[in-house]
Design a protein around this motif. Sequence first.
Motif, PDB file in Angstrom:
ATOM      1  N   ILE A  25       0.835  -1.230  -0.073  1.00  0.00           N
ATOM      2  CA  ILE A  25       0.109  -0.095  -0.063  1.00  0.00           C
ATOM      3  C   ILE A  25       0.922   1.109  -0.029  1.00  0.00           C
ATOM      4  CG2 ILE A  25      -1.828   1.250   1.155  1.00  0.00           C
ATOM      5  CD1 ILE A  25      -2.813  -1.295   0.003  1.00  0.00           C
ATOM      6  N   ALA A  26       1.757   1.495   1.070  1.00  0.00           N
ATOM      7  CA  ALA A  26       2.293   2.784   1.276  1.00  0.00           C
ATOM      8  C   ALA A  26       3.400   2.899  -0.169  1.00  0.00           C
ATOM      9  CB  ALA A  26       3.327   2.560   2.423  1.00  0.00           C
ATOM     10  N   TRP A  27       4.244   1.927  -0.687  1.00  0.00           N
ATOM     11  CA  TRP A  27       5.110   2.332  -1.625  1.00  0.00           C
ATOM     12  C   TRP A  27       4.376   2.895  -2.893  1.00  0.00           C
ATOM     13  CZ3 TRP A  27       9.364   4.424  -2.703  1.00  0.00           C
ATOM     14  CH2 TRP A  27       9.804   4.022  -4.092  1.00  0.00           C
ATOM     15  N   THR A  32       3.826   7.172  -6.297  1.00  0.00           N
ATOM     16  CA  THR A  32       2.893   8.100  -7.190  1.00  0.00           C
ATOM     17  C   THR A  32       3.145   9.869  -6.697  1.00  0.00           C
ATOM     18  OG1 THR A  32       1.449   6.492  -7.394  1.00  0.00           O
ATOM     19  CG2 THR A  32       0.613   8.784  -7.981  1.00  0.00           C
ATOM     20  N   CYS A  33       3.324  10.092  -5.544  1.00  0.00           N
ATOM     21  CA  CYS A  33       3.541  11.269  -4.849  1.00  0.00           C
ATOM     22  C   CYS A  33       4.757  12.104  -5.540  1.00  0.00           C
ATOM     23  CB  CYS A  33       3.865  11.310  -3.348  1.00  0.00           C
ATOM     24  SG  CYS A  33       2.343  10.908  -2.459  1.00  0.00           S
ATOM     25  N   ILE A  37       4.865  15.624  -7.660  1.00  0.00           N
ATOM     26  CA  ILE A  37       6.221  16.500  -7.226  1.00  0.00           C
ATOM     27  C   ILE A  37       6.870  16.983  -8.578  1.00  0.00           C
ATOM     28  CG2 ILE A  37       8.215  17.079  -5.681  1.00  0.00           C
ATOM     29  CD1 ILE A  37       6.935  15.147  -3.627  1.00  0.00           C
ATOM     30  N   VAL A  38       7.237  16.161  -9.340  1.00  0.00           N
ATOM     31  CA  VAL A  38       8.159  16.120 -10.254  1.00  0.00           C
ATOM     32  C   VAL A  38       7.594  16.694 -11.604  1.00  0.00           C
ATOM     33  CG1 VAL A  38       9.797  15.267 -12.014  1.00  0.00           C
ATOM     34  CG2 VAL A  38      10.011  14.383  -9.746  1.00  0.00           C
ATOM     35  N   PHE A  39       6.388  16.079 -11.759  1.00  0.00           N
ATOM     36  CA  PHE A  39       5.577  16.340 -13.117  1.00  0.00           C
ATOM     37  C   PHE A  39       4.409  17.554 -12.661  1.00  0.00           C
ATOM     38  CE2 PHE A  39       7.259  12.129 -14.372  1.00  0.00           C
ATOM     39  CZ  PHE A  39       7.688  12.479 -15.483  1.00  0.00           C
ATOM     40  N   ILE A 123      -6.817  10.430  -3.000  1.00  0.00           N
ATOM     41  CA  ILE A 123      -7.033  11.657  -1.653  1.00  0.00           C
ATOM     42  C   ILE A 123      -5.577  12.453  -1.561  1.00  0.00           C
ATOM     43  CG2 ILE A 123      -7.000  11.617   0.779  1.00  0.00           C
ATOM     44  CD1 ILE A 123      -8.939   9.030   0.462  1.00  0.00           C
ATOM     45  N   THR A 124      -4.466  11.500  -1.891  1.00  0.00           N
ATOM     46  CA  THR A 124      -3.229  11.986  -1.674  1.00  0.00           C
ATOM     47  C   THR A 124      -2.973  13.440  -2.813  1.00  0.00           C
ATOM     48  OG1 THR A 124      -2.360  10.079  -1.094  1.00  0.00           O
ATOM     49  CG2 THR A 124      -0.940  11.789  -1.747  1.00  0.00           C
ATOM     50  N   ALA A 125      -3.540  13.106  -3.902  1.00  0.00           N
ATOM     51  CA  ALA A 125      -3.532  14.139  -4.935  1.00  0.00           C
ATOM     52  C   ALA A 125      -4.105  15.332  -4.522  1.00  0.00           C
ATOM     53  CB  ALA A 125      -4.340  13.615  -6.301  1.00  0.00           C
TER      54      ALA A 125
END
Length: 253
Positions: A25-27, A32-33, A37-39, A123-125
């Motif tokens: 789950i975490a990785w 994706t985070c 950050i980059v794109f 949600i993270t997005a």
Amino acid sequence: MNIHGIRAIYKFEMARTGRTLMQSIAWPVISTCLYFIVFGTAIGGRLGDIEGVSYGAFIIPGLIMLSLLSESISNASFGIFFPKFSGTIYEVLSAPVSAFEIVAGYVGAAATKSVIIGLLILITARFFVDYEIAHPFWMIGFLILTALTFSMFGFIIGVWADDFQKLQIIPLMVITPLTFLGGAFYSINMLPEFWQKVTLFNPVVYLISGFRWAFYGVADVNVGISLAMTLLFLFACMAAVWWIFRTGYKIRT
């Protein structure tokens, strides 16, 4: 139908996820985070809108689909391959469960994990970009259909694979490149006309396009065609799984 058999396989697979939360789950969420950050932040801030959508928001469906495809395949393929590798597959085959119930347990668990990851990424997005979901019902529908389809595809890979190396060949050498070239980070309308036509032979284009339409109402391909292609992939995988159990192909090896 043996509901208890399906539940036992499903719970076992979900419990395995609980023991490997960082890997399962975490990785995927953390990786994706990094893409966001980059794109989305570093590069997206220098790019204009694409079809009226900011670049950071535009890549959200593609990033979710990238993780969804890879995680669906890896979870389902490892789930059925490891019992073959360890020899415990005979315990499953000797139990009073049918082929449908075995597939329902393994594929259902893999699809559930993938949907959870997709929702966590969504949600993270929100911490990186603002976005709206124009068609939430269709978004969930495409998410579940894609997770089921590629979990079933992963089940097929797990049956086909003879070693751990083969589990990674198709996800790394086929699925990931097709996803990157399928409009995950751009609209295929930005390509020259010749390459637009070539890209339409990439099946992942239809998945990403339909999913993006559910978010913003914009798509590279008609949403009806995207839905039809998604269902076609699902039925093709179902037919392949039916053939595997009917012929006993590598199930007992």
